[in-house]
Design a protein around this motif. Structure first.
Motif, PDB file in Angstrom:
ATOM      1  N   LYS A 196      -8.370 -67.647 -10.936  1.00  0.00           N
ATOM      2  CA  LYS A 196      -8.777 -67.245  -9.579  1.00  0.00           C
ATOM      3  C   LYS A 196      -9.560 -65.927  -9.629  1.00  0.00           C
ATOM      4  N   ILE A 197     -10.633 -65.865  -8.840  1.00  0.00           N
ATOM      5  CA  ILE A 197     -11.460 -64.660  -8.806  1.00  0.00           C
ATOM      6  C   ILE A 197     -11.299 -63.959  -7.455  1.00  0.00           C
ATOM      7  N   GLU A 198     -11.163 -62.648  -7.502  1.00  0.00           N
ATOM      8  CA  GLU A 198     -11.067 -61.902  -6.257  1.00  0.00           C
ATOM      9  C   GLU A 198     -12.057 -60.748  -6.307  1.00  0.00           C
ATOM     10  N   HIS A 199     -12.778 -60.548  -5.206  1.00  0.00           N
ATOM     11  CA  HIS A 199     -13.713 -59.427  -5.143  1.00  0.00           C
ATOM     12  C   HIS A 199     -12.997 -58.203  -4.593  1.00  0.00           C
ATOM     13  N   SER A 200     -13.193 -57.096  -5.279  1.00  0.00           N
ATOM     14  CA  SER A 200     -12.513 -55.884  -4.862  1.00  0.00           C
ATOM     15  C   SER A 200     -13.420 -54.687  -5.149  1.00  0.00           C
ATOM     16  N   ALA A 201     -12.825 -53.500  -5.208  1.00  0.00           N
ATOM     17  CA  ALA A 201     -13.635 -52.308  -5.463  1.00  0.00           C
ATOM     18  C   ALA A 201     -12.827 -51.335  -6.314  1.00  0.00           C
ATOM     19  N   SER A 202     -13.542 -50.517  -7.048  1.00  0.00           N
ATOM     20  CA  SER A 202     -12.869 -49.486  -7.833  1.00  0.00           C
ATOM     21  C   SER A 202     -13.430 -48.128  -7.438  1.00  0.00           C
ATOM     22  N   PHE A 203     -12.647 -47.093  -7.671  1.00  0.00           N
ATOM     23  CA  PHE A 203     -13.170 -45.733  -7.523  1.00  0.00           C
ATOM     24  C   PHE A 203     -12.533 -44.860  -8.586  1.00  0.00           C
ATOM     25  N   LEU A 257      -6.661 -47.702 -14.505  1.00  0.00           N
ATOM     26  CA  LEU A 257      -7.307 -48.400 -15.618  1.00  0.00           C
ATOM     27  C   LEU A 257      -8.620 -47.734 -15.998  1.00  0.00           C
ATOM     28  N   ALA A 258      -8.921 -47.824 -17.295  1.00  0.00           N
ATOM     29  CA  ALA A 258     -10.238 -47.393 -17.767  1.00  0.00           C
ATOM     30  C   ALA A 258     -11.197 -48.556 -17.532  1.00  0.00           C
ATOM     31  N   LEU A 259     -12.335 -48.274 -16.905  1.00  0.00           N
ATOM     32  CA  LEU A 259     -13.275 -49.370 -16.629  1.00  0.00           C
ATOM     33  C   LEU A 259     -14.588 -49.222 -17.388  1.00  0.00           C
ATOM     34  N   ASP A 260     -15.050 -47.997 -17.555  1.00  0.00           N
ATOM     35  CA  ASP A 260     -16.406 -47.866 -18.064  1.00  0.00           C
ATOM     36  C   ASP A 260     -16.504 -47.266 -19.468  1.00  0.00           C
ATOM     37  N   SER A 261     -15.356 -46.989 -20.120  1.00  0.00           N
ATOM     38  CA  SER A 261     -15.480 -46.431 -21.465  1.00  0.00           C
ATOM     39  C   SER A 261     -15.663 -47.583 -22.453  1.00  0.00           C
ATOM     40  N   PRO A 262     -16.289 -47.310 -23.624  1.00  0.00           N
ATOM     41  CA  PRO A 262     -16.535 -48.393 -24.580  1.00  0.00           C
ATOM     42  C   PRO A 262     -15.240 -49.034 -25.079  1.00  0.00           C
ATOM     43  N   ASN A 263     -14.133 -48.270 -25.101  1.00  0.00           N
ATOM     44  CA  ASN A 263     -12.865 -48.829 -25.580  1.00  0.00           C
ATOM     45  C   ASN A 263     -11.917 -49.205 -24.451  1.00  0.00           C
ATOM     46  N   ALA A 264     -12.484 -49.489 -23.284  1.00  0.00           N
ATOM     47  CA  ALA A 264     -11.638 -49.703 -22.107  1.00  0.00           C
ATOM     48  C   ALA A 264     -10.573 -50.784 -22.333  1.00  0.00           C
ATOM     49  N   VAL A 265     -10.964 -51.909 -22.966  1.00  0.00           N
ATOM     50  CA  VAL A 265     -10.017 -53.013 -23.124  1.00  0.00           C
ATOM     51  C   VAL A 265      -8.813 -52.585 -23.965  1.00  0.00           C
ATOM     52  N   GLN A 266      -9.099 -51.952 -25.119  1.00  0.00           N
ATOM     53  CA  GLN A 266      -8.012 -51.496 -25.988  1.00  0.00           C
ATOM     54  C   GLN A 266      -7.166 -50.424 -25.296  1.00  0.00           C
ATOM     55  N   THR A 267      -7.840 -49.483 -24.647  1.00  0.00           N
ATOM     56  CA  THR A 267      -7.109 -48.410 -23.956  1.00  0.00           C
ATOM     57  C   THR A 267      -6.144 -49.002 -22.928  1.00  0.00           C
ATOM     58  N   SER A 326     -17.395 -48.633  -6.680  1.00  0.00           N
ATOM     59  CA  SER A 326     -18.209 -49.773  -7.127  1.00  0.00           C
ATOM     60  C   SER A 326     -17.486 -51.087  -6.914  1.00  0.00           C
ATOM     61  N   PRO A 327     -18.267 -52.142  -6.679  1.00  0.00           N
ATOM     62  CA  PRO A 327     -17.645 -53.459  -6.510  1.00  0.00           C
ATOM     63  C   PRO A 327     -17.142 -53.962  -7.863  1.00  0.00           C
ATOM     64  N   ILE A 328     -15.990 -54.600  -7.894  1.00  0.00           N
ATOM     65  CA  ILE A 328     -15.503 -55.212  -9.138  1.00  0.00           C
ATOM     66  C   ILE A 328     -15.006 -56.624  -8.826  1.00  0.00           C
ATOM     67  N   MET A 329     -14.879 -57.416  -9.881  1.00  0.00           N
ATOM     68  CA  MET A 329     -14.335 -58.769  -9.737  1.00  0.00           C
ATOM     69  C   MET A 329     -13.053 -58.834 -10.543  1.00  0.00           C
ATOM     70  N   LEU A 330     -11.975 -59.279  -9.917  1.00  0.00           N
ATOM     71  CA  LEU A 330     -10.709 -59.416 -10.621  1.00  0.00           C
ATOM     72  C   LEU A 330     -10.540 -60.880 -10.999  1.00  0.00           C
ATOM     73  N   ARG A 331     -10.261 -61.135 -12.277  1.00  0.00           N
ATOM     74  CA  ARG A 331      -9.995 -62.515 -12.678  1.00  0.00           C
ATOM     75  C   ARG A 331      -8.524 -62.628 -13.052  1.00  0.00           C
ATOM     76  N   TYR A 332      -7.804 -63.492 -12.368  1.00  0.00           N
ATOM     77  CA  TYR A 332      -6.376 -63.685 -12.621  1.00  0.00           C
ATOM     78  C   TYR A 332      -6.202 -64.664 -13.779  1.00  0.00           C
ATOM     79  N   PRO A 333      -5.010 -64.643 -14.414  1.00  0.00           N
ATOM     80  CA  PRO A 333      -4.791 -65.561 -15.541  1.00  0.00           C
ATOM     81  C   PRO A 333      -5.046 -67.030 -15.182  1.00  0.00           C
ATOM     82  N   ASP A 334      -4.813 -67.400 -13.917  1.00  0.00           N
ATOM     83  CA  ASP A 334      -5.042 -68.807 -13.532  1.00  0.00           C
ATOM     84  C   ASP A 334      -6.521 -69.086 -13.206  1.00  0.00           C
TER      85      ASP A 334
END
Ligand code: ZN
Length: 220
Positions: A105-112, A151-161, A95-103
């Motif tokens: 900056k946005i980068e388009h990428s993909a996850s699997f 990284l966990a991307l789609d679980s409800p607790n992804a951020v904490q995990t 799936s396509p994802i968007m990475l946001r850096y601390p500064d």
């Protein structure tokens, strides 16, 4: 890995993760004195698909140096076009994802979705090989793989995990600071081993100067 007689020698980690000279823009040899251990037929030949999977996952990881990116752009893409059916199976739930850096900056990428059983097994086999190389005896106990690269991307607790996983990753890498590092091609792979008196071992591996994976060899 087993009690069968050894009939060949196997590279640990697998040779395919080390770029070939022809793919290195500056002609650097990244295959100097690769580590080899004795292997039986079954473990040597059965491993090649898993080795290819590991190469693919590592080369498409977020962290890592320019040699990792070059490896993806050369060897991995070549293998992809040779065996599209194999490689498309590697990318489950692409799936396509968007990475946001601390500064900002946005980068388009993909996850699997990574096949953890396969990924962990490939790393356990490397750990067993390095353990044998270091101590000249087989590891016959259990294992646990730790990494903050996935990284966990789609679980409800992804951020904490992910926060917990990142913190554990930082602690592990601190614990290995200052330990002896082995591996002649340090832009591609290095490792350290810490063992204690209770026959517990932690093998810390660093791929492409950024991807950190630790395998604990412990009797679970
Ligand atoms: Zn075997």
């Amino acid at each position: 890995m087993c009690d069968a007689p050894s009939t060949s020698r196997e590279h640990v980690p697998p040779k395919c993760i080390f770029p070939e000279k022809k793919d290195s823009p500056k002609g650097v040899d990244f295959r100097k004195n690769l580590i080899k251990v004795p292997s039986c037929d079954r473990h040597n030949s059965h491993k090649s698909k898993d080795d290819e999977y590991l190469m693919f996952v590592l080369a498409s990881a977020f962290r890592g140096n320019e040699h990792k990116s070059n490896h993806f752009a050369s060897k991995v893409l070549r293998a992809f076009s040779r065996k599209p059916h194999v490689y498309s199976h590697f990318m489950v739930s692409l799936s396509p994802i968007m990475l946001r850096y601390p500064d900002g900056k946005i980068e388009h990428s993909a996850s699997f979705k990574v096949d953890l059983r396969r990924f962990n097994n490939a790393l356990f086999q490397i750990a067993c090989g390095l353990f044998y190389y270091q101590y000249r005896t087989k590891w016959q106990g259990g294992y646990k793989v730790l990494t903050n690269e996935l990284l966990a991307l789609d679980s409800p607790n992804a951020v904490q995990t992910n926060e917990v996983v990142q913190r554990v990753g930082e602690k592990v890498s601190k614990a290995f600071e200052g330990q002896d590092r082995y591996g002649e091609n340090d832009k591609i792979f290095t490792y350290s081993i810490i063992s204690d008196q209770y026959d517990r071992h932690a093998i810390y591996m660093k791929f492409y100067e950024g991807i950190e994976i630790t395998v604990l060899l412990v009797n679970l």
